[in-house]
Design a protein around this motif. Structure first.
Motif, PDB file in Angstrom:
ATOM      1  N   ASP A   1       3.857   4.587  16.770  1.00 21.08           N
ATOM      2  CA  ASP A   1       4.992   3.683  16.929  1.00 21.08           C
ATOM      3  C   ASP A   1       4.616   2.220  16.695  1.00 21.08           C
TER       4      ASP A   1
ATOM      5  N   ARG B   1       6.460   0.056  13.854  1.00 16.60           N
ATOM      6  CA  ARG B   1       7.190  -1.181  14.180  1.00 16.60           C
ATOM      7  C   ARG B   1       6.693  -2.353  13.344  1.00 16.60           C
ATOM      8  N   ARG B   2       5.380  -2.433  13.142  1.00 21.86           N
ATOM      9  CA  ARG B   2       4.814  -3.538  12.348  1.00 21.86           C
ATOM     10  C   ARG B   2       5.365  -3.487  10.918  1.00 21.86           C
TER      11      ARG B   2
ATOM     12  N   LEU C   1       8.152  -2.061   9.951  1.00 22.61           N
ATOM     13  CA  LEU C   1       9.580  -2.358   9.987  1.00 22.61           C
ATOM     14  C   LEU C   1       9.817  -3.860  10.078  1.00 22.61           C
ATOM     15  N   ARG C   2       8.953  -4.573  10.781  1.00 25.92           N
ATOM     16  CA  ARG C   2       9.067  -6.042  10.825  1.00 25.92           C
ATOM     17  C   ARG C   2       8.791  -6.640   9.450  1.00 25.92           C
TER      18      ARG C   2
ATOM     19  N   ASN D   1      17.337  -3.856  12.467  1.00 24.31           N
ATOM     20  CA  ASN D   1      16.956  -4.462  13.750  1.00 24.31           C
ATOM     21  C   ASN D   1      17.095  -3.465  14.897  1.00 24.31           C
TER      22      ASN D   1
ATOM     23  N   TYR E   1      17.040  -0.165  14.684  1.00 24.02           N
ATOM     24  CA  TYR E   1      16.037   0.892  14.536  1.00 24.02           C
ATOM     25  C   TYR E   1      14.667   0.384  14.974  1.00 24.02           C
ATOM     26  N   LEU E   2      14.353  -0.831  14.612  1.00 21.60           N
ATOM     27  CA  LEU E   2      13.094  -1.438  15.039  1.00 21.60           C
ATOM     28  C   LEU E   2      13.005  -1.472  16.559  1.00 21.60           C
TER      29      LEU E   2
ATOM     30  N   ILE F   1      12.317   2.188  18.165  1.00 22.24           N
ATOM     31  CA  ILE F   1      11.048   2.894  17.966  1.00 22.24           C
ATOM     32  C   ILE F   1      10.199   2.769  19.227  1.00 22.24           C
TER      33      ILE F   1
ATOM     34  N   SER G   1      11.069   3.407  22.238  1.00 27.00           N
ATOM     35  CA  SER G   1      11.812   3.239  23.487  1.00 27.00           C
ATOM     36  C   SER G   1      12.114   4.583  24.141  1.00 27.00           C
TER      37      SER G   1
END
Length: 127
Positions: free
Chosen positions: A61, A65-66, A68-69, A111, A113-114, A117, A119
């Protein structure tokens, strides 16, 4: 060929749609426009989906996330280049009106979806 997980993501499908529409526009530009703004906008638009795909394959995850950013950064860069292209009269109002709904849908969904991830996993671990 079987689809991988990222190909089922709505944000990935939207990123492909955006990149494909931008490509169809840019390939018709003259050399100067294509060699300056065109290359930049195609690369940034393609980078959105590429980072979603790469991040989904990283296996954790935090890594996803990285990426996705980074995809979000590429989306914002694409918006910048679209603004430049419109100001320089490389895009018609109709072309802009065709692209805006995709961006308007993709931005909040990426945003969200980011933010999602990891959660669900955190909620499960806290109970």
């Amino acid at each position: 060929m079987e689809k991988t997980n990222f190909e089922h993501l709505h944000i990935y499908k939207l990123s492909e749609k955006l990149a494909d529409q931008i490509w169809k526009i840019v390939v018709r530009w003259d050399f100067l426009a294509m060699n300056t703004v065109g290359i930049q906008i195609v690369k940034s638009a393609d980078s959105i989906g590429a980072n979603i795909a790469e991040g989904s394959g990283r296996g954790t995850d935090p890594k996803f996330r990285r990426f996705l950013r980074v995809a979000r950064g590429s989306l914002y860069e694409t918006q910048h280049w679209l603004r430049r292209a419109f100001k320089r009269r490389l895009l018609s109002e109709k072309q802009v009106n065709d692209l805006v709904p995709i961006i308007s849908e993709l931005t909040p969904k990426l945003n969200a979806y980011l933010g999602s991830i990891g959660s669900l996993r955190r909620r499960r671990n806290s109970t």
